[in-house]
Scaffold this motif. Structure first.
Motif, PDB file in Angstrom:
ATOM      1  N   THR A 317       0.837  -1.197   0.000  1.00 30.69           N
ATOM      2  CA  THR A 317       0.000   0.000   0.000  1.00 30.69           C
ATOM      3  C   THR A 317       0.876   1.252   0.000  1.00 30.69           C
ATOM      4  OG1 THR A 317      -1.585  -1.261   1.290  1.00 30.69           O
ATOM      5  CG2 THR A 317      -1.970   1.092   1.142  1.00 30.69           C
ATOM      6  N   GLY A 397      -6.913  -3.648   3.460  1.00 32.45           N
ATOM      7  CA  GLY A 397      -6.088  -4.599   4.196  1.00 32.45           C
ATOM      8  C   GLY A 397      -6.840  -5.781   4.743  1.00 32.45           C
ATOM      9  N   GLU A 398      -8.117  -5.633   5.002  1.00 35.10           N
ATOM     10  CA  GLU A 398      -8.914  -6.713   5.566  1.00 35.10           C
ATOM     11  C   GLU A 398     -10.376  -6.311   5.424  1.00 35.10           C
ATOM     12  OE1 GLU A 398      -8.745  -6.684   9.948  1.00 35.10           O
ATOM     13  OE2 GLU A 398      -7.592  -4.862   9.717  1.00 35.10           O
ATOM     14  N   PRO A 399     -11.270  -7.269   5.569  1.00 34.08           N
ATOM     15  CA  PRO A 399     -12.674  -6.888   5.498  1.00 34.08           C
ATOM     16  C   PRO A 399     -12.983  -5.900   6.630  1.00 34.08           C
ATOM     17  CG  PRO A 399     -12.405  -9.288   5.446  1.00 34.08           C
ATOM     18  CD  PRO A 399     -11.078  -8.710   5.805  1.00 34.08           C
ATOM     19  N   ASP A 421     -13.872   0.963  -0.138  1.00 35.56           N
ATOM     20  CA  ASP A 421     -13.322  -0.239   0.512  1.00 35.56           C
ATOM     21  C   ASP A 421     -12.627  -1.010  -0.597  1.00 35.56           C
ATOM     22  OD1 ASP A 421     -12.816  -2.682   1.663  1.00 35.56           O
ATOM     23  OD2 ASP A 421     -14.867  -3.046   2.338  1.00 35.56           O
ATOM     24  N   THR A 422     -11.300  -0.917  -0.611  1.00 36.97           N
ATOM     25  CA  THR A 422     -10.518  -1.397  -1.745  1.00 36.97           C
ATOM     26  C   THR A 422      -9.954  -2.777  -1.489  1.00 36.97           C
ATOM     27  OG1 THR A 422      -8.536  -0.354  -0.831  1.00 36.97           O
ATOM     28  CG2 THR A 422      -9.852   0.960  -2.356  1.00 36.97           C
ATOM     29  N   TRP A 423     -10.420  -3.771  -2.252  1.00 41.29           N
ATOM     30  CA  TRP A 423      -9.836  -5.104  -2.134  1.00 41.29           C
ATOM     31  C   TRP A 423      -8.705  -5.258  -3.135  1.00 41.29           C
ATOM     32  CZ3 TRP A 423      -8.782  -8.964  -5.559  1.00 41.29           C
ATOM     33  CH2 TRP A 423      -8.208 -10.120  -4.986  1.00 41.29           C
ATOM     34  N   TRP A 424      -7.565  -5.639  -2.639  1.00 38.45           N
ATOM     35  CA  TRP A 424      -6.423  -5.966  -3.511  1.00 38.45           C
ATOM     36  C   TRP A 424      -5.381  -6.676  -2.691  1.00 38.45           C
ATOM     37  CZ3 TRP A 424      -1.709  -2.671  -3.634  1.00 38.45           C
ATOM     38  CH2 TRP A 424      -1.741  -1.614  -2.718  1.00 38.45           C
ATOM     39  N   GLN A 425      -4.224  -6.948  -3.277  1.00 36.65           N
ATOM     40  CA  GLN A 425      -3.178  -7.732  -2.616  1.00 36.65           C
ATOM     41  C   GLN A 425      -1.810  -7.249  -3.072  1.00 36.65           C
ATOM     42  OE1 GLN A 425      -4.492 -11.458  -4.662  1.00 36.65           O
ATOM     43  NE2 GLN A 425      -4.880 -12.181  -2.577  1.00 36.65           N
ATOM     44  N   THR A 426      -0.777  -7.662  -2.332  1.00 39.38           N
ATOM     45  CA  THR A 426       0.595  -7.376  -2.760  1.00 39.38           C
ATOM     46  C   THR A 426       0.761  -7.778  -4.226  1.00 39.38           C
ATOM     47  OG1 THR A 426       1.325  -7.856  -0.516  1.00 39.38           O
ATOM     48  CG2 THR A 426       3.019  -7.834  -2.222  1.00 39.38           C
ATOM     49  N   ASP A 512      -8.488 -15.840  -1.505  1.00 39.63           N
ATOM     50  CA  ASP A 512      -9.570 -15.384  -0.625  1.00 39.63           C
ATOM     51  C   ASP A 512     -10.859 -16.109  -0.979  1.00 39.63           C
ATOM     52  OD1 ASP A 512      -8.465 -13.415   1.062  1.00 39.63           O
ATOM     53  OD2 ASP A 512      -8.454 -11.967  -0.558  1.00 39.63           O
ATOM     54  N   ARG A 527      -9.052 -15.245   4.000  1.00 33.33           N
ATOM     55  CA  ARG A 527      -8.171 -16.178   3.316  1.00 33.33           C
ATOM     56  C   ARG A 527      -8.705 -17.616   3.408  1.00 33.33           C
ATOM     57  NH1 ARG A 527      -4.199 -13.744   0.287  1.00 33.33           N
ATOM     58  NH2 ARG A 527      -3.441 -15.879   0.186  1.00 33.33           N
ATOM     59  N   ASN A 533      -4.483 -12.858   8.676  1.00 30.18           N
ATOM     60  CA  ASN A 533      -4.463 -11.424   8.461  1.00 30.18           C
ATOM     61  C   ASN A 533      -4.587 -10.761   9.830  1.00 30.18           C
ATOM     62  OD1 ASN A 533      -5.054  -8.729   7.848  1.00 30.18           O
ATOM     63  ND2 ASN A 533      -5.972  -9.307   5.895  1.00 30.18           N
ATOM     64  N   ARG A 538      -0.190  -9.681   6.495  1.00 31.20           N
ATOM     65  CA  ARG A 538      -0.273 -11.083   6.143  1.00 31.20           C
ATOM     66  C   ARG A 538       0.801 -11.878   6.851  1.00 31.20           C
ATOM     67  NH1 ARG A 538      -0.782 -11.426  -0.237  1.00 31.20           N
ATOM     68  NH2 ARG A 538       0.173 -13.460  -0.248  1.00 31.20           N
TER      69      ARG A 538
HETATM   70  C1  WT7 Z   1      -5.038  -9.820   1.571  1.00 33.06           C
HETATM   71  C2  WT7 Z   1      -3.852  -9.222   0.863  1.00 33.06           C
HETATM   72  C3  WT7 Z   1      -4.030  -4.723  -0.267  1.00 33.06           C
HETATM   73  C4  WT7 Z   1      -2.892  -4.143   0.394  1.00 33.06           C
HETATM   74  C5  WT7 Z   1      -2.761  -4.508   1.828  1.00 33.06           C
HETATM   75  C6  WT7 Z   1      -2.780  -5.981   2.116  1.00 33.06           C
HETATM   76  C7  WT7 Z   1      -7.019  -8.977   2.484  1.00 33.06           C
HETATM   77  C8  WT7 Z   1      -7.015  -6.653   1.525  1.00 33.06           C
HETATM   78  C9  WT7 Z   1      -9.115  -6.111   1.665  1.00 33.06           C
HETATM   79  C10 WT7 Z   1     -10.424  -5.550   1.673  1.00 33.06           C
HETATM   80  C11 WT7 Z   1     -11.223  -7.581   2.507  1.00 33.06           C
HETATM   81  C12 WT7 Z   1      -8.958  -7.428   2.129  1.00 33.06           C
HETATM   82  C13 WT7 Z   1      -7.335 -10.150   1.585  1.00 33.06           C
HETATM   83  C14 WT7 Z   1      -6.153 -10.201   0.636  1.00 33.06           C
HETATM   84  N1  WT7 Z   1      -7.641  -7.732   2.044  1.00 33.06           N
HETATM   85  N2  WT7 Z   1      -7.900  -5.669   1.306  1.00 33.06           N
HETATM   86  N3  WT7 Z   1     -10.662  -4.299   1.270  1.00 33.06           N
HETATM   87  N4  WT7 Z   1     -11.438  -6.325   2.107  1.00 33.06           N
HETATM   88  N5  WT7 Z   1     -10.010  -8.158   2.556  1.00 33.06           N
HETATM   89  O1  WT7 Z   1      -2.037  -6.687   1.150  1.00 33.06           O
HETATM   90  O2  WT7 Z   1      -0.696  -8.161   2.648  1.00 33.06           O
HETATM   91  O3  WT7 Z   1      -0.962  -8.692   0.204  1.00 33.06           O
HETATM   92  O4  WT7 Z   1      -2.868  -8.956   1.817  1.00 33.06           O
HETATM   93  O5  WT7 Z   1      -5.593  -8.843   2.450  1.00 33.06           O
HETATM   94  O6  WT7 Z   1      -7.403 -11.311   2.339  1.00 33.06           O
HETATM   95  O7  WT7 Z   1      -5.927 -11.459   0.068  1.00 33.06           O
HETATM   96  P1  WT7 Z   1      -1.570  -8.150   1.453  1.00 33.06           P
END
Ligand code: WT7
Length: 659
Positions: A317, A397-399, A421-426, A512, A527, A533, A538
């Motif tokens: 992030t 970062g999490e729900p 509310d942004t869902w994404w990952q590394t 997820d 997950r 989380n 993570r």
């Molecule tokens: C995991 C990714 C995205 C950058 C920070 C974390 C969870 C992330 C959300 C959200 C629900 C979320 C997922 C994902 N997550 N954002 N908005 N709602 N869950 O990055 O360390 O790579 O973790 O964080 O489980 O797989 P990360």
């Protein structure tokens, strides 16, 4: 995750106000639909258009998506550019030279504003200094620094020269640092003497020395040290260089090294389901494109905005929404060194008021802890601060549980600011599923809809779409520009982790579980693999288990997550000692020792919240640890599942309670 049941019954809807819709860059449902339709009709053409419109190319690309070696996809591969040039020179050329790029506030409250021109000159001086030490395109640099203008400069100096950086969060231990130096085969380390958090100085350079002492780091030729506090440090005159001495007297211009679109901009380590963290490798062009698009569309960034992402540059992030995205779109942003609770838990609100932040992006765990703080210390409640500058807020970062969402919406955003509310990952580089503020009605706890062009879907074990209202695996059906390119040095693990044979190797598997409601809104369930989380960070259960069994006292360990009101999930470890099962008093002593041990092995964030000792772990007759059972034990739930295959039922009583 806690609150899942309540999430599924959530039916409040907050449509965007007409004013928000009309002012937004992507304005209204029709505008969103048009983008989605464009991507649907000509997927490569859609991304090619955006890459031409947003990125500054030294050599334009002619190929858009190369799928010939799937799932190792390439985007814009024959184009050349430089990411730092795209973030800095761009702003010197388009009239932003004297615009404030960074409002830095230190832990202690000092403020330092840096314009785009000043930032450009600082980056160039450092880059010239690094060049003078003999570094060249293609080498890897580890960055182990606190939140600072200098950390951002270090990242950009690397990008400018074509060095691939790997930022290691300052909270990681010497051991974690060493593993990353070795895995990335880094030749340069950039660190600080110390970091300052919550009024305390915490040494960083000694951890670098400790890492070196562990061996395997002989390829590191130089250590550049940013003097943050002036604390005493050991010095190796052949190896160590002060950043300020290196940069002083260097030219304030440094021509960028042009790199291929696919050149690895950075590697960022993240936890997976096996013991060893994965080096997630990102590209240059595709990554930056998505960073820019999401700044423009999700955050709807406008010239007068003051953007504040509270993440650390040690996480993705902080890469996308501090070091690169905001600069590439010429935003003014706040960079904060400290923590939300120092010197008081109104610090975030105080800073929003002081710097007139208009966009605020933080994590649910921070919100939950500030809710709690405002209950025990009413003076820290957001109502005591003028937050009228805010117009948009985000969560990552999490729900986010609906209660926290509502509190954030009402008390911080004054019921006027949409929450993205942004869902994404590394691995995804930028937002994948998120509301666009001028388009989507919001449901508390839902990340709503895919970003235009992102083929997000929910499928069952065979890869078929599940019906709306049913849960399944979250997948991305088409490659996208900012996706992970490789796991550094481990192509097989890349394929196995993200393109498993289960779905014919065709879909990107996010890891997820998710649900789509009848309106098509996405709800992330957490997950589905052995990844926890904790506070939006993570952690691999296996990683913590390996750390525990490395302790001479430990014979066997199993780690699971348990729902936690504050941190989302908490780490619970079940441990079998080599000696006999300890009594309560002894158990407490050993638990304390083991927690410290895990802190040293991985970092304080991985310390188990609770450790329980047994003579054995619950196992099946074939010797498999029954993790589902441990998860029930950890949360104190009644054991309802079938334990007839359990070899040693008496163990359950020992593991029921914490010591
Ligand atoms: C995991 C990714 C995205 C950058 C920070 C974390 C969870 C992330 C959300 C959200 C629900 C979320 C997922 C994902 N997550 N954002 N908005 N709602 N869950 O990055 O360390 O790579 O973790 O964080 O489980 O797989 P990360």
């Amino acid at each position: 995750m806690s609150g899942i049941e309540s999430v599924l019954q959530e039916n409040r809807l907050f449509p965007p106000s007409p004013a928000t819709v009309s002012a937004a860059t992507i304005s209204g449902q029709a505008a969103y639909d048009a983008l989605c339709a464009e991507a649907e009709k000509d997927y490569a053409g859609y991304w090619a258009r955006l890459a031409r419109e947003n990125l500054l190319w030294q050599k334009p690309f002619t190929q858009t998506l190369d799928e010939s070696n799937a799932p190792f996809f390439k985007w814009f591969a024959d184009g050349e550019l430089n990411v730092s040039y795209n973030c800095l020179e761009r702003n010197l050329q388009n009239g932003n030279a004297d615009k404030v790029a960074i409002i830095f506030e230190s832990d202690g409250g000092e403020v330092n504003k840096v314009t785009y021109r000043q930032l450009y000159e600082k980056v160039c001086q450092l880059a010239n200094g690094i060049k003078s030490l003999g570094y060249q395109k293609g080498e890897r640099a580890i960055i182990y620094m606190p939140m600072s203008v200098e950390a951002i400069c270090a990242m950009h100096a690397c990008a400018r020269l074509g060095l691939t950086h790997s930022v290691v969060f300052g909270g990681f231990s010497a051991k974690s640092l060493q593993e990353r130096i070795v895995d990335a085969h880094a030749t340069l380390v950039i660190c600080a003497d110390e970091q300052v958090r919550g009024g305390k100085n915490i040494p960083l350079k000694p951890a670098v020395e400790e890492a070196f002492a562990m061996g395997g780091c002989e390829h590191v030729r130089k250590v550049i040290v940013y003097q943050r506090t002036g604390g005493k440090v050991n010095w190796d005159a052949n190896r160590d260089v002060w950043m300020h001495e290196l940069a002083a007297n260097q030219a304030t211009d440094c021509a960028p090294t042009w790199v291929d679109a696919e050149h690895p901009l950075f590697i960022l380590y993240t936890s997976g389901s096996t013991g060893k963290p994965k080096g997630v490798q990102h590209s240059s062009a595709g990554y930056l494109l998505h960073a820019m698009l999401t700044m423009k569309w999700t955050f709807d960034i406008q010239p007068n905005d003051v953007f504040w992402c509270t993440a650390d540059v040690g996480w993705v992030t902080g890469h996308t929404y501090i070091a690169y995205g905001p600069l590439a779109v010429g935003a003014t942003q706040i960079v904060f060194e400290g923590i939300p609770t120092y010197p008081h838990s109104g610090r975030f609100w105080e800073m929003i008021a002081k710097h007139k932040a208009s966009i605020f992006y933080t994590a649910p765990t921070a919100i939950r802890s500030l809710i709690k703080a405002s209950e025990s210390t009413p003076a820290s409640h957001p109502r005591n601060y003028d937050l009228s500058s805010l117009r948009l807020m985000g969560s990552v970062g999490e729900p986010i549980n609906p209660e926290a969402w509502m509190w954030y919406y009402e008390n911080v955003g004054g019921k006027r600011c949409p929450i993205v509310d942004t869902w994404w990952q590394t691995e995804t580089g930028g937002h994948m599923i998120t509301p666009l503020p001028g388009v989507h009605g919001l449901k508390p706890g839902s990340c709503t809809m895919p970003f235009p062009g992102i083929a997000a879907a929910i499928v069952d074990e065979t890869g078929n779409d599940v019906e709306k209202g049913k849960g399944g695996f979250l997948v991305i059906k088409k490659p996208w520009p900012s996706m992970i390119r490789a796991i550094w040095g481990d192509p097989e693990r890349f394929v196995k982790s993200y393109y498993p044979a289960d779905f014919n190797g065709k879909y990107y598997l996010a890891g997820d579980g998710a649900n789509r409601d009848l309106d098509g809104y996405f709800w992330i369930m957490g997950r589905i693999d052995d990844v926890l989380n904790v506070s939006g960070h993570r952690l691999g259960t296996m990683e913590i288990e390996s750390a525990l069994v490395a302790n001479p006292l430990v014979a066997e360990a199993a780690v699971v997550g348990r729902p936690d009101d504050l941190t989302g999930e908490a780490v619970v470890a079940f441990v079998v000692l080599k000696q006999s099962r300890p009594n309560a008093e002894e158990g407490q002593k050993i638990a304390k020792e083991l927690r410290e041990w895990v802190g040293k092995e991985i970092g304080p964030i991985a310390k188990p919240k609770e450790i329980r000792f047994g003579e054995n772990l619950p196992k099946t007759r074939s010797g498999k640890i029954m993790r589902r059972l441990l998860r029930d034990l950890a949360k104190g739930a009644e054991i309802t599942q079938d334990i007839s295959t359990l070899e040693n039922p008496a163990i359950l009583d020992q593991l029921k309670v914490a010591q």
